[in-house]
Design a protein around this motif. Structure first.
Motif, PDB file in Angstrom:
ATOM      1  N   ASP A  54       0.859  -1.176   0.000  1.00 22.26           N
ATOM      2  CA  ASP A  54       0.000   0.000   0.000  1.00 22.26           C
ATOM      3  C   ASP A  54       0.906   1.239   0.000  1.00 22.26           C
ATOM      4  O   ASP A  54       1.943   1.254   0.669  1.00 22.26           O
ATOM      5  CB  ASP A  54      -0.878  -0.010   1.252  1.00 22.26           C
ATOM      6  CG  ASP A  54      -1.792   1.189   1.240  1.00 22.26           C
ATOM      7  OD1 ASP A  54      -2.569   1.326   0.290  1.00 22.26           O
ATOM      8  OD2 ASP A  54      -1.702   2.005   2.170  1.00 22.26           O
ATOM      9  N   GLY A  55       0.494   2.258  -0.763  1.00 17.29           N
ATOM     10  CA  GLY A  55       1.327   3.443  -0.948  1.00 17.29           C
ATOM     11  C   GLY A  55       1.749   4.117   0.350  1.00 17.29           C
ATOM     12  O   GLY A  55       2.909   4.510   0.512  1.00 17.29           O
TER      13      GLY A  55
ATOM     14  N   ARG B 125       1.165   5.063  -6.010  1.00 14.03           N
ATOM     15  CA  ARG B 125       2.140   5.721  -5.131  1.00 14.03           C
ATOM     16  C   ARG B 125       3.231   4.743  -4.729  1.00 14.03           C
ATOM     17  O   ARG B 125       4.386   5.098  -4.569  1.00 14.03           O
ATOM     18  CB  ARG B 125       1.442   6.279  -3.885  1.00 14.03           C
ATOM     19  CG  ARG B 125       0.763   7.615  -4.136  1.00 14.03           C
ATOM     20  CD  ARG B 125      -0.049   8.007  -2.938  1.00 14.03           C
ATOM     21  NE  ARG B 125      -0.871   6.875  -2.515  1.00 14.03           N
ATOM     22  CZ  ARG B 125      -1.150   6.577  -1.264  1.00 14.03           C
ATOM     23  NH1 ARG B 125      -0.681   7.326  -0.297  1.00 14.03           N
ATOM     24  NH2 ARG B 125      -1.914   5.550  -0.973  1.00 14.03           N
TER      25      ARG B 125
END
Ligand code: ATP
Ligand code: MG
Length: 252
Positions: free
Chosen positions: A162-163, A186
Motif C-alpha cells: 500500500d502506498g 504511489r
C-alpha cells in the motif's frame, strides 16, 4: 477450485483469480483483496500479461539488492500468501531472510492463518503474530511491525504494497523493493525498486536471479544495483502500455 480448461486463452489469469477466491474462502485473504486483484488484472492486461524486458531487469536488480542486504525482510499480505506461498518461502530460505505477515485489514485470526499457511509450505519461522514496534507516521494497522523484522530491516521486499506504508518505510531510510502492476500507484512511484510485473511471474524470476547471483562478489552486485533508475523503470512500463494500446487501436 473450479476446473479451468488448460487450453483457455486466458488460463493463467483465471487460475490466479481462483487462487485469490480460495484465499478469501479459507480466510487468508480479505474481501478487499479481490478488488486489489481486479485492479492488478486490468494493468496486467494493458502490459500484455508477460514480463517486459524492463521488469526482468528490475527483478535482477531486486535480487542483487536483497543479496547485498544485511537484514532483509520479506513482508507478506493476504494476496501474496494466496498467490505465491511456496515461492515466498523459497526466497526466504535462499536469502536467509525472515517472512513477516503485515496486513492492512489485520485480525489476529487472519495473521495466524497466514502463518500456518506459510508453514505448510515449508516456512520455519514467520514473524508478525506479536508486533512490538510501530512505523512512525503510519496510523493504520499496517504500521504495527516486529522490532526484529521490518522495523530493523535495511531492505524490505513488499509485494503488493500500500502506498502509505511504502512512503513511511522509505522515510525510515529503508530500501524498498515493491511488486506492483500499476506504474502510476504511489507504491511504484516511491519504491526504491518498483517491479512492474505480476507477482506470480515476478517471484520465480527473482528466485532465478538470486540463484544466479548468489556467491558473486559484492562489487559485482553493487554495480548491478547502482545501474538502476526508478523513473526509467516506470517510464518503460508506461511506454509498453501506450504501445499496446496504439497497436490495439490500429488493428481495429
Ligand atoms: P497505492 O496505495 O500504491 O497508491 P492503490 O491504492 O491503487 O495503490 P492498493 O489497493 O493499495 O492500490 O494495492 C493494490 C495494488 O496491487 C494495485 O496497484 C494493483 O495494481 C497491485 N496488484 C494487484 N494484484 C497484483 C498482482 N497479482 N501482481 C502485482 N501487482 C498486483
Ligand atoms: Mg492504497
Amino acid at each position: 477450485m473450479i476446473h479451468i480448461p488448460k487450453d483457455h486463452p486466458r488460463y493463467q489469469s483465471l487460475v490466479t483469480r481462483e487462487r485469490i477466491v480460495d484465499g478469501v474462502e479459507s480466510g487468508i485473504t480479505s474481501v478487499t483483496g479481490l478488488i486489489a486483484q481486479g485492479r492488478g488484472e486490468a494493468f496486467d492486461y494493458l502490459i500484455g500479461e508477460c514480463t517486459t524486458p524492463s521488469a526482468r531487469a528490475a527483478e535482477r536488480i531486486a535480487a542483487a539488492m536483497l543479496l547485498l542486504a544485511r537484514t532483509p525482510v520479506i513482508s507478506v499480505n493476504g494476496n501474496a500468501a494466496a498467490l505465491v506461498p511456496g515461492e515466498l518461502v523459497e526466497l526466504s530460505i535462499l536469502l536467509d531472510a525472515p517472512l513477516e505477515v503485515n496486513l492492512f485489514y489485520r485480525t489476529e485470526e487472519r495473521v495466524l492463518k497466514i502463518i500456518e499457511h506459510l508453514k505448510a509450505h515449508g516456512a520455519r519461522h514467520v514473524l508478525g503474530a506479536d508486533p512490538d514496534a510501530s512505523i512512525p507516521g503510519l496510523s493504520s494497522e499496517r504500521g504495527r511491525v516486529c522490532s526484529e523484522g521490518i522495523y530493523s530491516a535495511d531492505v524490505v521486499f513488499v509485494p503488493l504494497e500500500d502506498g502509505d506504508r511504502c512512503e513511511a518505510l522509505v522515510a525510515m531510510g529503508k530500501l524498498i523493493i515493491a511488486v506492483d502492476l500499476n506504474p502510476l500507484s504511489r507504491t511504484a512511484r516511491c519504491a526504491t525498486v518498483p517491479v512492474i510485473d505480476n507477482i506470480t511471474r515476478a517471484l520465480p524470476n527473482i528466485i532465478d536471479s538470486v540463484r544466479e547471483l548468489k556467491g558473486q562478489p559484492e562489487v559485482y552486485l553493487q554495480e548491478i544495483v547502482e545501474g538502476y533508475n526508478n523513473k526509467k523503470g516506470l517510464d518503460a512500463a508506461l511506454e509498453t502500455i501506450c504501445n499496446n494500446l496504439m497497436e490495439h487501436s490500429r488493428s481495429q
